[in-house]
Design a protein around this motif. Structure first.
Motif, PDB file in Angstrom:
ATOM      1  N   SER A 408       0.858  -1.195   0.000  1.00  0.00           N
ATOM      2  CA  SER A 408       0.000   0.000   0.000  1.00  0.00           C
ATOM      3  C   SER A 408       0.888   1.237   0.000  1.00  0.00           C
ATOM      4  CB  SER A 408      -0.909   0.018   1.237  1.00  0.00           C
ATOM      5  OG  SER A 408      -1.682  -1.158   1.316  1.00  0.00           O
ATOM      6  N   PRO A 409       0.486   2.301  -0.690  1.00  0.00           N
ATOM      7  CA  PRO A 409       1.290   3.534  -0.691  1.00  0.00           C
ATOM      8  C   PRO A 409       0.908   4.447   0.475  1.00  0.00           C
ATOM      9  CG  PRO A 409      -0.503   3.740  -2.258  1.00  0.00           C
ATOM     10  CD  PRO A 409      -0.637   2.380  -1.645  1.00  0.00           C
ATOM     11  N   PHE A 410       1.840   5.318   0.847  1.00  0.00           N
ATOM     12  CA  PHE A 410       1.542   6.373   1.822  1.00  0.00           C
ATOM     13  C   PHE A 410       2.268   7.640   1.389  1.00  0.00           C
ATOM     14  CE2 PHE A 410       5.446   4.488   3.458  1.00  0.00           C
ATOM     15  CZ  PHE A 410       6.192   5.589   3.879  1.00  0.00           C
ATOM     16  N   ARG A 411       1.733   8.778   1.833  1.00  0.00           N
ATOM     17  CA  ARG A 411       2.341  10.050   1.443  1.00  0.00           C
ATOM     18  C   ARG A 411       3.350  10.545   2.474  1.00  0.00           C
ATOM     19  NH1 ARG A 411      -2.563  10.046  -0.196  1.00  0.00           N
ATOM     20  NH2 ARG A 411      -4.056  11.580  -0.020  1.00  0.00           N
ATOM     21  N   THR A 412       2.943  10.626   3.715  1.00  0.00           N
ATOM     22  CA  THR A 412       3.793  11.195   4.768  1.00  0.00           C
ATOM     23  C   THR A 412       4.035  10.166   5.863  1.00  0.00           C
ATOM     24  OG1 THR A 412       1.910  12.048   6.030  1.00  0.00           O
ATOM     25  CG2 THR A 412       2.817  13.478   4.299  1.00  0.00           C
ATOM     26  N   ALA A 413       5.043  10.459   6.672  1.00  0.00           N
ATOM     27  CA  ALA A 413       5.349   9.561   7.791  1.00  0.00           C
ATOM     28  C   ALA A 413       4.181   9.477   8.768  1.00  0.00           C
ATOM     29  CB  ALA A 413       6.611  10.047   8.510  1.00  0.00           C
ATOM     30  N   LYS A 414       3.503  10.590   8.962  1.00  0.00           N
ATOM     31  CA  LYS A 414       2.341  10.592   9.852  1.00  0.00           C
ATOM     32  C   LYS A 414       1.262   9.644   9.353  1.00  0.00           C
ATOM     33  CE  LYS A 414      -0.979  13.742  12.040  1.00  0.00           C
ATOM     34  NZ  LYS A 414      -1.426  15.154  12.144  1.00  0.00           N
ATOM     35  N   GLU A 415       1.034   9.659   8.043  1.00  0.00           N
ATOM     36  CA  GLU A 415       0.036   8.764   7.464  1.00  0.00           C
ATOM     37  C   GLU A 415       0.471   7.305   7.613  1.00  0.00           C
ATOM     38  OE1 GLU A 415      -1.924   7.646   3.106  1.00  0.00           O
ATOM     39  OE2 GLU A 415      -0.740   9.488   3.337  1.00  0.00           O
ATOM     40  N   ALA A 416       1.744   7.030   7.401  1.00  0.00           N
ATOM     41  CA  ALA A 416       2.243   5.657   7.538  1.00  0.00           C
ATOM     42  C   ALA A 416       2.049   5.144   8.952  1.00  0.00           C
ATOM     43  CB  ALA A 416       3.721   5.607   7.149  1.00  0.00           C
ATOM     44  N   LEU A 417       2.339   5.989   9.950  1.00  0.00           N
ATOM     45  CA  LEU A 417       2.138   5.587  11.341  1.00  0.00           C
ATOM     46  C   LEU A 417       0.671   5.330  11.639  1.00  0.00           C
ATOM     47  CD1 LEU A 417       4.626   7.986  13.158  1.00  0.00           C
ATOM     48  CD2 LEU A 417       4.772   5.497  13.055  1.00  0.00           C
ATOM     49  N   ALA A 418      -0.202   6.163  11.099  1.00  0.00           N
ATOM     50  CA  ALA A 418      -1.635   5.981  11.328  1.00  0.00           C
ATOM     51  C   ALA A 418      -2.113   4.651  10.757  1.00  0.00           C
ATOM     52  CB  ALA A 418      -2.418   7.138  10.718  1.00  0.00           C
ATOM     53  N   VAL A 419      -1.626   4.298   9.563  1.00  0.00           N
ATOM     54  CA  VAL A 419      -2.021   3.035   8.938  1.00  0.00           C
ATOM     55  C   VAL A 419      -1.451   1.855   9.717  1.00  0.00           C
ATOM     56  CG1 VAL A 419      -1.798   1.606   6.876  1.00  0.00           C
ATOM     57  CG2 VAL A 419      -2.291   4.047   6.660  1.00  0.00           C
ATOM     58  N   ALA A 420      -0.155   1.921  10.050  1.00  0.00           N
ATOM     59  CA  ALA A 420       0.500   0.809  10.742  1.00  0.00           C
ATOM     60  C   ALA A 420      -0.080   0.590  12.131  1.00  0.00           C
ATOM     61  CB  ALA A 420       2.003   1.065  10.830  1.00  0.00           C
ATOM     62  N   ASN A 421      -0.284   1.673  12.878  1.00  0.00           N
ATOM     63  CA  ASN A 421      -0.801   1.553  14.242  1.00  0.00           C
ATOM     64  C   ASN A 421      -2.309   1.340  14.277  1.00  0.00           C
ATOM     65  OD1 ASN A 421       1.793   1.918  15.222  1.00  0.00           O
ATOM     66  ND2 ASN A 421       1.547   4.121  15.522  1.00  0.00           N
ATOM     67  N   GLY A 422      -2.970   1.513  13.131  1.00  0.00           N
ATOM     68  CA  GLY A 422      -4.416   1.333  13.094  1.00  0.00           C
ATOM     69  C   GLY A 422      -4.855  -0.101  12.978  1.00  0.00           C
ATOM     70  N   THR A 423      -3.937  -1.024  12.743  1.00  0.00           N
ATOM     71  CA  THR A 423      -4.298  -2.432  12.661  1.00  0.00           C
ATOM     72  C   THR A 423      -4.334  -3.026  14.069  1.00  0.00           C
ATOM     73  OG1 THR A 423      -2.021  -3.219  12.474  1.00  0.00           O
ATOM     74  CG2 THR A 423      -3.138  -2.586  10.434  1.00  0.00           C
ATOM     75  N   PRO A 424      -5.125  -4.074  14.282  1.00  0.00           N
ATOM     76  CA  PRO A 424      -5.181  -4.675  15.619  1.00  0.00           C
ATOM     77  C   PRO A 424      -3.962  -5.506  15.973  1.00  0.00           C
ATOM     78  CG  PRO A 424      -6.604  -5.877  14.106  1.00  0.00           C
ATOM     79  CD  PRO A 424      -6.101  -4.680  13.353  1.00  0.00           C
ATOM     80  N   ARG A 425      -3.067  -5.720  15.022  1.00  0.00           N
ATOM     81  CA  ARG A 425      -1.892  -6.554  15.292  1.00  0.00           C
ATOM     82  C   ARG A 425      -0.678  -5.689  15.628  1.00  0.00           C
ATOM     83  NH1 ARG A 425      -5.093  -8.302  11.642  1.00  0.00           N
ATOM     84  NH2 ARG A 425      -4.214  -6.939  10.054  1.00  0.00           N
ATOM     85  N   GLY A 426       0.193  -6.222  16.463  1.00  0.00           N
ATOM     86  CA  GLY A 426       1.372  -5.467  16.878  1.00  0.00           C
ATOM     87  C   GLY A 426       2.561  -6.366  17.120  1.00  0.00           C
ATOM     88  N   GLY A 427       2.877  -7.229  16.158  1.00  0.00           N
ATOM     89  CA  GLY A 427       3.967  -8.178  16.335  1.00  0.00           C
ATOM     90  C   GLY A 427       5.329  -7.584  16.030  1.00  0.00           C
ATOM     91  N   SER A 428       5.712  -7.553  14.755  1.00  0.00           N
ATOM     92  CA  SER A 428       7.048  -7.079  14.387  1.00  0.00           C
ATOM     93  C   SER A 428       6.958  -6.218  13.143  1.00  0.00           C
ATOM     94  CB  SER A 428       7.988  -8.260  14.139  1.00  0.00           C
ATOM     95  OG  SER A 428       7.497  -9.075  13.093  1.00  0.00           O
ATOM     96  N   ALA A 429       7.968  -5.345  12.985  1.00  0.00           N
ATOM     97  CA  ALA A 429       8.007  -4.428  11.846  1.00  0.00           C
ATOM     98  C   ALA A 429       9.449  -4.037  11.586  1.00  0.00           C
ATOM     99  CB  ALA A 429       7.154  -3.185  12.105  1.00  0.00           C
ATOM    100  N   SER A 430       9.688  -3.541  10.366  1.00  0.00           N
ATOM    101  CA  SER A 430      10.993  -2.973  10.049  1.00  0.00           C
ATOM    102  C   SER A 430      10.796  -1.639   9.355  1.00  0.00           C
ATOM    103  CB  SER A 430      11.804  -3.926   9.154  1.00  0.00           C
ATOM    104  OG  SER A 430      11.142  -4.172   7.924  1.00  0.00           O
ATOM    105  N   VAL A 431      11.742  -0.733   9.573  1.00  0.00           N
ATOM    106  CA  VAL A 431      11.717   0.605   8.971  1.00  0.00           C
ATOM    107  C   VAL A 431      12.969   0.750   8.123  1.00  0.00           C
ATOM    108  CG1 VAL A 431      11.679   3.083   9.399  1.00  0.00           C
ATOM    109  CG2 VAL A 431      10.424   1.537  10.918  1.00  0.00           C
ATOM    110  N   TRP A 432      12.774   1.204   6.880  1.00  0.00           N
ATOM    111  CA  TRP A 432      13.897   1.323   5.942  1.00  0.00           C
ATOM    112  C   TRP A 432      14.068   2.783   5.549  1.00  0.00           C
ATOM    113  CZ3 TRP A 432      16.707  -3.073   4.401  1.00  0.00           C
ATOM    114  CH2 TRP A 432      16.209  -4.275   4.910  1.00  0.00           C
ATOM    115  N   SER A 433      15.194   3.357   5.958  1.00  0.00           N
ATOM    116  CA  SER A 433      15.535   4.736   5.628  1.00  0.00           C
ATOM    117  C   SER A 433      17.016   4.947   5.889  1.00  0.00           C
ATOM    118  CB  SER A 433      14.704   5.720   6.458  1.00  0.00           C
ATOM    119  OG  SER A 433      15.114   7.051   6.236  1.00  0.00           O
ATOM    120  N   GLU A 434      17.674   5.648   4.973  1.00  0.00           N
ATOM    121  CA  GLU A 434      19.080   5.970   5.165  1.00  0.00           C
ATOM    122  C   GLU A 434      19.268   7.142   6.128  1.00  0.00           C
ATOM    123  OE1 GLU A 434      21.921   4.205   3.470  1.00  0.00           O
ATOM    124  OE2 GLU A 434      20.151   2.959   3.799  1.00  0.00           O
ATOM    125  N   ARG A 435      18.193   7.847   6.427  1.00  0.00           N
ATOM    126  CA  ARG A 435      18.241   8.909   7.443  1.00  0.00           C
ATOM    127  C   ARG A 435      17.946   8.270   8.786  1.00  0.00           C
ATOM    128  NH1 ARG A 435      14.115  13.380   5.708  1.00  0.00           N
ATOM    129  NH2 ARG A 435      14.574  14.019   7.854  1.00  0.00           N
TER     130      ARG A 435
END
Length: 803
Positions: A408-435
């Motif tokens: 799924s696409p997202f525009r801003t980091a805030k939107e990505a957090l809203a989508v990721a944290n909006g699911t009922p699951r909270g197991g594992s995740a990875s973040v990819w950024s050179e910053r």
């Protein structure tokens, strides 16, 4: 001459295309071991094979060819009872053994696994269909590492965990699609601290039985690990066995929810490790090629039992999808025993689950890309990429199965957090950024149990692994894994408290009408205390109040009669206050707790008078107020550390072990110790960043309400909300509320049973007293380490170094 020419041509083609050739692994050793059991596998109990007569059997088949490898006997209730009895008897000697002796036994088991590692990885790959290189190069070495790590922890247990005791017999229930490594994450810490284990493995799963045989052959403690094969429905039978103190369930969310309801009131604590989906967040500053390899490791390398939810920033969406589809075309699928294969086959059940999800996604408007041309009747399911799934579609919220990736696409980091944290699951995740700053900020704010930065799927025995929300609240690895199987100092063994006549449908549904009795003495009922919600006192929604009597039966005063509407308002106020309180520094939290302690000191005489009217002697009342003040100051000091730590996982870089708040925490206080219990529960909750909805003592709520007058001026609005009323009714409202993220209950046995049953709705972590009183004036029970563990959850943030 012609043969030599053809061979030379073939060699040139191989060097030109650089294609992998087959690297088959012989499975003769696995078949030879099955032959030692006459191709009939029973259960392994107390160091012996148990093959009772008149049992149904299920074939154990090769998931690729369908060949029958062996038959597995299905356990019945008496087999479960025999395994639990063997564990209970072995516990008597194993639990009192010095930690150094247990460490020696675990080390010997690690060497035994090393000795038979080829048999283990071959049998596991043959039966499950997983790629052998993942089992050989990852699972088996990590299983040995787990045993060695917890052997060291067992050696130092007497000093590092003084006063903590092993829980007892542990029941472990495994899902149909699992790896034996998942079992080792639970078995190793349980054995290390002195518990014994009964494992209920799915039918047609010979690898755990082999591991139990290896452990049983070591002696002289054959009964510490017992394996029985059977369906998960036998979990309630296992939980009802004498001596079983905890049941750990690994599997699907809905099955965990059903087990939570089934085991309510049966006595054993329930640990849940649910779901297998993970998340990958790819920003525009990421190294796309590395991130694509991260997707491969997360979803298509036979490492994870679940699928992947992929969030890609819009600016790099097209390029990422192009590279990802190109990489999918180079994935190698085939028989798991082939060493050159990336993906094997997981069996008919996993194939059907993935096919059903893909068909539903297509019917809901999604685009599906599958690499390769796999026949419909093939046991292999191709790597699948799903995109353009509408946000409101059911598949968007459903768990993604293996080997499917939903992008799924997202525009801003805030939107990505809203989508990721909006699911009922909270197991594992990875973040990819050179910053790195951006990656750390996103990783810190993701509501996940484990987060990797520019990597995915790293595991280490010393690093805790777990989840939150509907992914469960049990932890494996590190010291957190040890605490899962230890009983805090002064805590009795858990006993059944099941009330057969408890009706969940009507418990606490109606508020009993209570009329004032006796003459009215002391302060009059005008004005009665209201509900403390949103930083101020307010009238209850029902516009009614309830009388409170003193120790002589005289009317002491009135408090508000709260209800479901008031609970909803309190929970909403707590949610609104949560972001601001979580963002406060530990020093700010400590200062507010100390300020509240100073306010209690100024109210000492009034609080002592309140307690005296409830029958507390003057000396005891003064001691309760003084101890409450000390508790607030002590938790203010503890809030400065927060339990954060930094550790290094082998050569992969540092790992931050964070202690994060649970969120909106509901607390139902006991009737006894009306001030001290209130403070002892409230202080750790606030110290670790939680917002609170609290039900005070029903017999003497006035001390808590007096303290609320100071909280109205000292604490942020909505941080603490106090609702008075009928305990059972308010408990029902809180336990069934889907936005309450954790619940502590100290009341009746029936109330404890209802809380455990009702918490299955959103699988909130609960802490109940099962109807037994607690010594709040004792340091171990009123301010001990158990409160620290309960007031926060662990989060592991990996910061790997190197390329």
């Amino acid at each position: 001459m012609m043969a030599a020419t053809r061979a030379g041509t073939r060699a040139r083609e191989i060097f030109t295309s650089l294609e992998y050739g087959p690297v088959p692994e012989s499975h003769a050793c696995a078949l030879a071991w099955l032959d030692t059991q006459d191709r009939c596998l029973g259960h392994y109990v107390n160091g012996k094979w148990l093959k009772p007569e008149h049992r149904n059997s299920v074939p154990c088949q090769d998931p690729i060819t369908g060949e029958n490898l062996a038959s597995c006997l299905q356990a019945q209730a008496e087999d479960v009872a025999a395994a639990a009895e063997a564990s209970r008897i072995a516990l008597e000697n194993w639990s009192v053994l010095p930690g150094a002796s247990r460490a020696q036994h675990l080390t010997r088991l690690a060497k035994m696994i090393q000795k038979h590692q080829r048999l283990l990885w071959t049998l596991e790959s043959l039966v499950t269909g997983r790629a052998i290189r993942e089992v050989r190069d990852r699972d088996v070495p990590l299983a040995q590492q787990l045993l060695q790590y917890y052997a060291v922890q067992a050696h130092t247990q007497e000093e590092a965990l003084a006063g903590w005791e092993p829980m007892g017999v542990i029941g472990l229930i495994l899902p149909p699609m699992f790896s034996f490594l998942e079992m080792m994450w639970s078995i190793c810490p349980a054995l290390a601290v002195g518990c014994t284990v009964v494992v209920l493995v799915p039918l047609a799963s010979p690898t755990p039985l082999l591991l139990a045989q290896l452990a049983g052959e070591l002696g002289p403690f054959p009964g510490i690990l017992n394996m029985i094969s059977g369906p998960a429905s036998l979990g309630s039978v296992l939980a009802s066995q004498p001596g079983v103190q905890k049941v750990v369930f690994c599997g699907a969310v809905e099955e965990g929810r059903a087990l939570r309801r089934t085991l309510a009131g049966m006595g054993p604590e329930l640990g849940l490790v649910l779901g297998a989906e993970s998340l990958l967040l790819l920003t525009e500053m990421a190294d796309v090629d590395s991130a694509v390899e991260g997707v491969v490791n997360a979803a298509w390398s036979d490492r994870s039992p679940g699928g992947l939810r992929l969030l890609i920033q819009e600016s790099v969406w097209d390029e990422t999808m192009r590279r990802l589809q190109a990489r999918m075309g180079r994935l190698r699928g085939g028989r798991g025993l082939d060493g050159a294969v990336d993906m094997g086959a997981r069996g008919a059940a996993a194939h059907a689950l993935a096919q059903r999800y893909v068909c539903e996604a297509q019917s809901q408007g999604a685009q599906v890309f599958q690499a390769g041309d796999v026949p419909s009747d093939s046991p292999f399911f191709p790597p699948t990429l799903v995109s353009d799934l509408p946000p409101a579609s059911p598949c968007t919220q459903a768990e993604v199965p293996w080997p499917v990736v939903v992008a799924s696409p997202f525009r801003t980091a805030k939107e990505a957090l809203a989508v990721a944290n909006g699911t009922p699951r909270g197991g594992s995740a990875s973040v990819w950024s050179e910053r790195l700053g951006q990656a750390l900020d996103l990783g810190y704010r993701l509501q996940m149990g484990t987060v990797w930065i520019n990597a995915h799927g790293l595991r280490d025995a010393a690093v805790p692994t777990g989840g939150c929300k509907e992914s469960g609240s049990s932890w494996h690895g590190g010291l957190d894994g040890l605490y899962e199987y230890l009983r805090p100092p002064g805590t009795p063994a858990r006993l059944p408290y099941l009330s057969e006549n408890l009706n969940y449908d009507i418990f606490g549904l109606a508020v009993p009408s209570t009329l004032p009795a006796g003459s009215e003495t002391g302060p009059g009922p005008a004005p009665p205390y209201g509900l403390f919600v949103g930083g101020r006192f307010q009238a209850p929604g029902g516009r009614s109040s309830r009388p409170v009597q003193d120790s002589h039966g005289n009317l002491h005063g009135y408090v508000a009669e709260g209800g479901a509407k008031d609970i909803r308002g309190a929970v909403e106020a707590a949610h609104q206050a949560a972001p601001g309180w979580v963002g406060q520094s530990p020093g700010t939290r400590a200062a507010l707790l100390w300020a509240l302690a100073a306010a209690l000191e100024r109210r000492e005489s009034a609080l002592v008078s309140r307690l005296e009217r409830q029958g507390v002697e003057l000396k005891a009342a003064k001691a309760e107020v003084e101890l409450s003040v000390r508790r607030l100051r002590a938790w203010g000091a503890r809030s400065q550390t927060q339990g954060h730590s930094l550790q290094v996982a082998e050569l992969r870089g540092p790992v931050l072990r964070l202690r994060e708040p649970l969120g909106v925490l509901a607390i139902v206080c006991p009737d006894e110790w009306p001030l001290l219990a209130f403070v002892s529960l409230l202080a750790p909750a606030l110290a670790y960043g939680n917002t609170v909805v609290l039900v005070p003592s029903g017999t003497c709520p006035f001390p808590a309400l007096d303290v609320c007058q100071d909280m109205a001026t000292l604490l942020p609005v909505g941080l603490v909300n106090v609702v008075t009323g009928d305990r059972d009714h308010l408990t029902r409202c809180l336990a069934l509320h889907q936005d309450v993220q954790a619940l502590w209950y100290f009341g009746s046995a029936q109330g404890s049973q209802f809380v455990e049953w009702a918490s299955a709705g959103n699988l909130k972590p609960v802490w109940v007293n099962t109807g037994y009183p607690r010594a709040w004036d004792q340091e171990a029970e009123g301010a001990g380490p158990e409160l620290e563990l309960r007031a926060a959850r662990t989060k592991s943030l990996w910061l790997p170094m190197g390329d």
